[in-house]
Design a protein around this motif. Structure first.
Motif, PDB file in Angstrom:
ATOM      1  N   VAL A 242       0.841  -1.211   0.000  1.00  0.00           N
ATOM      2  CA  VAL A 242       0.000   0.000   0.000  1.00  0.00           C
ATOM      3  C   VAL A 242       0.864   1.244   0.000  1.00  0.00           C
ATOM      4  CG1 VAL A 242      -1.617   1.353   1.400  1.00  0.00           C
ATOM      5  CG2 VAL A 242      -1.979  -1.119   1.112  1.00  0.00           C
ATOM      6  N   LEU A 243       1.900   1.246   0.828  1.00  0.00           N
ATOM      7  CA  LEU A 243       2.757   2.426   0.940  1.00  0.00           C
ATOM      8  C   LEU A 243       3.670   2.592  -0.272  1.00  0.00           C
ATOM      9  CD1 LEU A 243       3.879   2.158   4.700  1.00  0.00           C
ATOM     10  CD2 LEU A 243       2.107   3.642   3.742  1.00  0.00           C
ATOM     11  N   GLY A 244       4.179   1.481  -0.794  1.00  0.00           N
ATOM     12  CA  GLY A 244       5.250   1.599  -1.776  1.00  0.00           C
ATOM     13  C   GLY A 244       4.935   1.250  -3.205  1.00  0.00           C
ATOM     14  N   ALA A 245       3.706   0.770  -3.495  1.00  0.00           N
ATOM     15  CA  ALA A 245       3.472   0.267  -4.854  1.00  0.00           C
ATOM     16  C   ALA A 245       2.176   0.752  -5.494  1.00  0.00           C
ATOM     17  CB  ALA A 245       3.479  -1.268  -4.831  1.00  0.00           C
ATOM     18  N   THR A 246       1.494   1.702  -4.896  1.00  0.00           N
ATOM     19  CA  THR A 246       0.246   2.190  -5.504  1.00  0.00           C
ATOM     20  C   THR A 246       0.498   3.244  -6.567  1.00  0.00           C
ATOM     21  OG1 THR A 246      -0.006   3.943  -3.862  1.00  0.00           O
ATOM     22  CG2 THR A 246      -1.064   1.821  -3.371  1.00  0.00           C
ATOM     23  N   GLY A 247       1.715   3.797  -6.609  1.00  0.00           N
ATOM     24  CA  GLY A 247       1.978   4.931  -7.489  1.00  0.00           C
ATOM     25  C   GLY A 247       1.577   6.247  -6.857  1.00  0.00           C
ATOM     26  N   LYS A 248       1.075   6.207  -5.634  1.00  0.00           N
ATOM     27  CA  LYS A 248       0.704   7.419  -4.902  1.00  0.00           C
ATOM     28  C   LYS A 248       1.808   7.717  -3.898  1.00  0.00           C
ATOM     29  CE  LYS A 248      -4.213   6.332  -5.342  1.00  0.00           C
ATOM     30  NZ  LYS A 248      -5.541   6.354  -4.680  1.00  0.00           N
ATOM     31  N   ASP A 249       2.373   8.934  -3.952  1.00  0.00           N
ATOM     32  CA  ASP A 249       3.523   9.225  -3.105  1.00  0.00           C
ATOM     33  C   ASP A 249       3.170  10.021  -1.846  1.00  0.00           C
ATOM     34  OD1 ASP A 249       2.985  11.681  -4.236  1.00  0.00           O
ATOM     35  OD2 ASP A 249       5.008  12.023  -5.003  1.00  0.00           O
ATOM     36  N   LYS A 250       1.878  10.075  -1.520  1.00  0.00           N
ATOM     37  CA  LYS A 250       1.436  10.726  -0.283  1.00  0.00           C
ATOM     38  C   LYS A 250       0.404   9.825   0.384  1.00  0.00           C
ATOM     39  CE  LYS A 250       2.168  15.120  -2.637  1.00  0.00           C
ATOM     40  NZ  LYS A 250       2.460  14.486  -3.959  1.00  0.00           N
ATOM     41  N   VAL A 251       0.519   9.670   1.689  1.00  0.00           N
ATOM     42  CA  VAL A 251      -0.429   8.836   2.423  1.00  0.00           C
ATOM     43  C   VAL A 251      -1.045   9.657   3.556  1.00  0.00           C
ATOM     44  CG1 VAL A 251       1.428   7.841   3.860  1.00  0.00           C
ATOM     45  CG2 VAL A 251      -0.776   6.691   3.709  1.00  0.00           C
ATOM     46  N   GLY A 252      -2.371   9.782   3.510  1.00  0.00           N
ATOM     47  CA  GLY A 252      -3.087  10.471   4.572  1.00  0.00           C
ATOM     48  C   GLY A 252      -3.470   9.470   5.648  1.00  0.00           C
ATOM     49  N   ILE A 253      -2.984   9.673   6.872  1.00  0.00           N
ATOM     50  CA  ILE A 253      -3.224   8.727   7.970  1.00  0.00           C
ATOM     51  C   ILE A 253      -4.277   9.333   8.901  1.00  0.00           C
ATOM     52  CG2 ILE A 253      -2.176   7.371   9.808  1.00  0.00           C
ATOM     53  CD1 ILE A 253       0.509   7.763   8.406  1.00  0.00           C
ATOM     54  N   VAL A 254      -5.370   8.604   9.094  1.00  0.00           N
ATOM     55  CA  VAL A 254      -6.524   9.097   9.835  1.00  0.00           C
ATOM     56  C   VAL A 254      -6.803   8.162  11.008  1.00  0.00           C
ATOM     57  CG1 VAL A 254      -8.922   9.873   9.655  1.00  0.00           C
ATOM     58  CG2 VAL A 254      -7.476   9.792   7.600  1.00  0.00           C
ATOM     59  N   ALA A 255      -6.848   8.699  12.224  1.00  0.00           N
ATOM     60  CA  ALA A 255      -7.305   7.918  13.380  1.00  0.00           C
ATOM     61  C   ALA A 255      -8.823   7.975  13.394  1.00  0.00           C
ATOM     62  CB  ALA A 255      -6.733   8.501  14.666  1.00  0.00           C
ATOM     63  N   ASP A 256      -9.461   6.822  13.270  1.00  0.00           N
ATOM     64  CA  ASP A 256     -10.917   6.788  13.126  1.00  0.00           C
ATOM     65  C   ASP A 256     -11.499   5.666  13.984  1.00  0.00           C
ATOM     66  OD1 ASP A 256     -13.504   7.062  12.343  1.00  0.00           O
ATOM     67  OD2 ASP A 256     -13.184   6.614  10.227  1.00  0.00           O
ATOM     68  N   GLY A 257     -11.695   5.970  15.265  1.00  0.00           N
ATOM     69  CA  GLY A 257     -12.286   4.987  16.156  1.00  0.00           C
ATOM     70  C   GLY A 257     -11.291   4.089  16.860  1.00  0.00           C
ATOM     71  N   THR A 258     -10.000   4.287  16.631  1.00  0.00           N
ATOM     72  CA  THR A 258      -8.995   3.473  17.288  1.00  0.00           C
ATOM     73  C   THR A 258      -8.807   3.903  18.743  1.00  0.00           C
ATOM     74  OG1 THR A 258      -6.668   2.798  17.272  1.00  0.00           O
ATOM     75  CG2 THR A 258      -7.155   5.003  16.462  1.00  0.00           C
ATOM     76  N   HIS A 259      -8.401   2.949  19.575  1.00  0.00           N
ATOM     77  CA  HIS A 259      -8.077   3.260  20.972  1.00  0.00           C
ATOM     78  C   HIS A 259      -6.686   3.872  21.087  1.00  0.00           C
ATOM     79  CE1 HIS A 259      -5.859  -0.449  20.307  1.00  0.00           C
ATOM     80  NE2 HIS A 259      -5.227  -0.282  21.450  1.00  0.00           N
ATOM     81  N   ILE A 260      -5.907   3.812  20.022  1.00  0.00           N
ATOM     82  CA  ILE A 260      -4.535   4.313  20.041  1.00  0.00           C
ATOM     83  C   ILE A 260      -4.565   5.825  19.839  1.00  0.00           C
ATOM     84  CG2 ILE A 260      -2.256   4.129  19.004  1.00  0.00           C
ATOM     85  CD1 ILE A 260      -3.077   1.351  17.982  1.00  0.00           C
ATOM     86  N   VAL A 261      -3.890   6.560  20.720  1.00  0.00           N
ATOM     87  CA  VAL A 261      -3.941   8.022  20.702  1.00  0.00           C
ATOM     88  C   VAL A 261      -2.646   8.580  20.123  1.00  0.00           C
ATOM     89  CG1 VAL A 261      -4.272  10.111  22.091  1.00  0.00           C
ATOM     90  CG2 VAL A 261      -5.388   7.965  22.774  1.00  0.00           C
ATOM     91  N   GLY A 262      -2.765   9.357  19.051  1.00  0.00           N
ATOM     92  CA  GLY A 262      -1.599  10.025  18.474  1.00  0.00           C
ATOM     93  C   GLY A 262      -0.714   9.142  17.621  1.00  0.00           C
ATOM     94  N   PHE A 263      -1.248   8.029  17.145  1.00  0.00           N
ATOM     95  CA  PHE A 263      -0.422   7.076  16.398  1.00  0.00           C
ATOM     96  C   PHE A 263       0.133   7.672  15.107  1.00  0.00           C
ATOM     97  CE2 PHE A 263       0.311   3.572  13.428  1.00  0.00           C
ATOM     98  CZ  PHE A 263       1.099   2.731  14.199  1.00  0.00           C
ATOM     99  N   ALA A 264      -0.678   8.493  14.419  1.00  0.00           N
ATOM    100  CA  ALA A 264      -0.247   9.033  13.127  1.00  0.00           C
ATOM    101  C   ALA A 264       0.991   9.899  13.260  1.00  0.00           C
ATOM    102  CB  ALA A 264      -1.382   9.817  12.478  1.00  0.00           C
ATOM    103  N   ASP A 265       1.152  10.596  14.398  1.00  0.00           N
ATOM    104  CA  ASP A 265       2.342  11.421  14.584  1.00  0.00           C
ATOM    105  C   ASP A 265       3.604  10.570  14.651  1.00  0.00           C
ATOM    106  OD1 ASP A 265       1.081  14.001  14.727  1.00  0.00           O
ATOM    107  OD2 ASP A 265       0.332  13.448  16.695  1.00  0.00           O
ATOM    108  N   TRP A 266       3.489   9.393  15.275  1.00  0.00           N
ATOM    109  CA  TRP A 266       4.634   8.479  15.315  1.00  0.00           C
ATOM    110  C   TRP A 266       4.898   7.898  13.921  1.00  0.00           C
ATOM    111  CZ3 TRP A 266       4.729   3.198  14.215  1.00  0.00           C
ATOM    112  CH2 TRP A 266       5.947   2.555  14.488  1.00  0.00           C
ATOM    113  N   ALA A 267       3.845   7.443  13.250  1.00  0.00           N
ATOM    114  CA  ALA A 267       4.009   6.856  11.918  1.00  0.00           C
ATOM    115  C   ALA A 267       4.544   7.880  10.927  1.00  0.00           C
ATOM    116  CB  ALA A 267       2.671   6.296  11.434  1.00  0.00           C
ATOM    117  N   GLU A 268       4.203   9.143  11.114  1.00  0.00           N
ATOM    118  CA  GLU A 268       4.668  10.201  10.226  1.00  0.00           C
ATOM    119  C   GLU A 268       6.187  10.243  10.183  1.00  0.00           C
ATOM    120  OE1 GLU A 268       3.577  14.890   9.681  1.00  0.00           O
ATOM    121  OE2 GLU A 268       4.087  14.229  11.697  1.00  0.00           O
TER     122      GLU A 268
END
Length: 530
Positions: A242-268
């Motif tokens: 998904v990250l490396g082979a779609t031909g899309k060079d930007k990934v929008g990461i959305v926390a949507d109902g997860t119990h994990i808080v602030g995960f996208a900042d770490w993944a960024e």
């Protein structure tokens, strides 16, 4: 909780196309076996000493008892507040771990004098401080250590009883701290900073703050079996595709109902610093559930939602990806996926060749300390400067912002970088959505200097399509740094100016707004955007 990656649209097509080859190439098992040849001969030397995170669970187990014993000792001494001085991977992982667990940790990942002073003045008598630096020479953490040492001494507290060091064995900080009598935890030197969530860098501050570390490591351990196997169902291979082979060079990461808080900042940080180099890579964009990018249909943006529980693929919004799992499992999942994406893109996911350039520029400015260039103009307490001549002739803030946005290409992005107290001015992040709605392009938001250890690598080493809006504070209240010839105010100003100069040298347009009153400037800037 089982790791699940549900794909649709281009992401599903990419997984179907490339995962079978990844399986045939034994990529998952070779990552787990720490095979350094996976990313080509140019990356082999670095990769050979950066794959220790695959066995972090087993290596970190003995640390749990040591951390628990130190926590008990500190509590017996009256300590009920943990502060973390760290940057990049040293701060982002503990922040998501403690926030998800619901325990308090003050994360001091700034050189803004106001933010440092606020931390210093918060329950010092009952605080302990973790100073984390892999290299042992990080200027931000060295400065934080120095001011806390002074503050403890002035309060009649021996610093060695309240400051805990986390660093690589043999680093300058390791030797000096041990000689001075500090408690030192060494991390595995075969793990890069952004992959260090399950090492001492993630575990020491989190455990001292009260996180159940055994439970976190158990979560990660449970995920290892599915991530290490060469199978088409391996979630790490699927997310890597998904990250490396779609031909899309930007990934929008959305926390949507997860119990994990602030995960996208770490993944960024993990994604940007690992992949953004050689003029390519993946730009992660941290999004809210109502962000304009989600419905904009931008062809170069892949939306990935981190969700609470897995859905059937047919229930996932068309073209999107949903990822679910425990925190410990997700940390390992995204690490595997990121290095898989690195192989697909054709880069070394373990180096960060462009991070040092901003540090060098900062050191040069601190040594020389030149007068700042005269602004193009000032409006409502905002001094406006620009690099590259794109704003020549602008006499209003609205005109200057419009001139910057005019530099955005159809595949470009805008990066907003606020060198201000992120605790005091969280509303500045509202600018991100407003600018995304106005431009129709992805917009990232980073707090300086924190983002320099995160997306800073991508901005300089990735695709040259970014434009940059700096918001820099004009320090009213400064703070000196013991035994250093510069203050925190001078340091953060030099960090902003140094990064702007490097971006300018690379041909990236930068608009710098220096503000005396951040809150008033926000209103002025919001009006200019509208």
């Amino acid at each position: 909780m089982t790791l699940v990656v549900a794909t649709t649209g281009a992401a599903a097509e990419a997984a179907a196309r490339v995962v079978p080859q990844l399986v045939d190439d034994l990529v998952a098992s070779r990552i787990t076996a720490q095979d350094p040849t996976l990313w080509g001969p140019d990356a082999e030397e670095e990769s050979a000493k950066r794959l220790g995170w695959t066995e972090a669970v087993s290596i970190s187990r003995p640390l749990v008892a040591e951390i628990a014993a130190l926590r008990a000792k500190l509590q017996a001494d009256g300590v009920d507040h943990i502060v973390l001085g760290g940057m990049g991977g040293s701060s982002l992982a503990p922040e998501v771990i403690t926030r998800t667990a619901g325990v308090e940790l003050t994360v001091l990942d700034s050189t803004d004098p106001q933010q440092v002073l606020t931390a210093l003045n918060d329950r010092l008598a009952t605080s302990a401080v973790v100073i984390s630096s892999k290299s042992g020479s990080t200027v931000e953490t060295d400065s934080q250590k120095r001011v806390y040492e002074r503050a403890f001494r002035e309060a009649g507290i021996e610093p060695t009883s309240r400051i805990v060091i986390v660093t690589d064995p043999g680093s300058p900080l390791d030797g000096a701290a041990r000689a001075d009598g500090y408690t030192v935890f060494n991390a595995d030197p075969n793990v890069g900073g952004r992959y260090s969530a399950l090492t001492a860098f993630g575990l020491v501050p989190s455990g001292l703050a009260g996180v159940d570390l055994d439970a976190l490591l158990d979560e990660a351990d449970a995920a290892l079996a599915s991530l290490a196997v060469d199978s088409a169902e391996n979630p790490g291979l699927v997310l890597g595709a998904v990250l490396g082979a779609t031909g899309k060079d930007k990934v929008g990461i959305v926390a949507d109902g997860t119990h994990i808080v602030g995960f996208a900042d770490w993944a960024e940080q993990l994604i940007a610093e690992s992949t953004g180099k050689l003029g390519k890579g993946i730009l992660p964009v941290v999004l809210d559930v109502d962000a304009p990018e989600i419905t904009a249909g931008q062809p170069d943006v892949q939306i990935v939602r981190v969700v609470g529980s897995a859905k059937e693929t047919e229930q996932v919004a068309d073209g999107e990806v949903e990822v679910s799992g425990s925190l410990g499992g997700q940390l390992l999942l995204w690490e595997y996926a990121t290095v898989v994406a690195g192989r697909l893109i054709g880069i070394n996911p373990f180096d960060q060749p462009d991070v040092e350039s901003a540090k060098v520029a900062t050191r040069g400015l601190l040594d020389a300390r030149p007068e700042p260039a005269a602004p193009l103009f000032e409006e409502s307490g905002v001094a406006v400067r620009a690099t590259g001549g794109f704003a020549a002739g602008a006499t209003t803030l609205e005109a200057a912002v419009s001139a910057l946005l005019a530099q955005l290409g159809e595949d470009g992005y805008l990066s907003v970088q606020a060198y201000l107290d992120r605790i005091a001015y969280p509303e500045l992040e509202q600018l991100r959505g407003a600018l995304a709605a106005k431009t129709g392009r992805p917009v990232t938001f980073g707090w300086g200097p924190r983002f320099l250890h995160s997306t800073g690598q991508y901005h300089k080493g990735g695709a040259p399509v970014g434009v940059f809006l700096q918001i820099v504070g004009d320090t009213a209240e400064d703070l000196d740094i013991p035994e250093r010839p510069f203050t925190f105010g001078q340091l953060i100003q030099a960090q902003a100016a140094g990064d702007a100069s490097v971006l300018a040298e690379l041909g990236r347009p930068v608009l710098t707004l220096t503000v005396s009153d951040a809150r008033a400037a926000l209103a002025t800037l919001a009006a200019a955007i509208q």
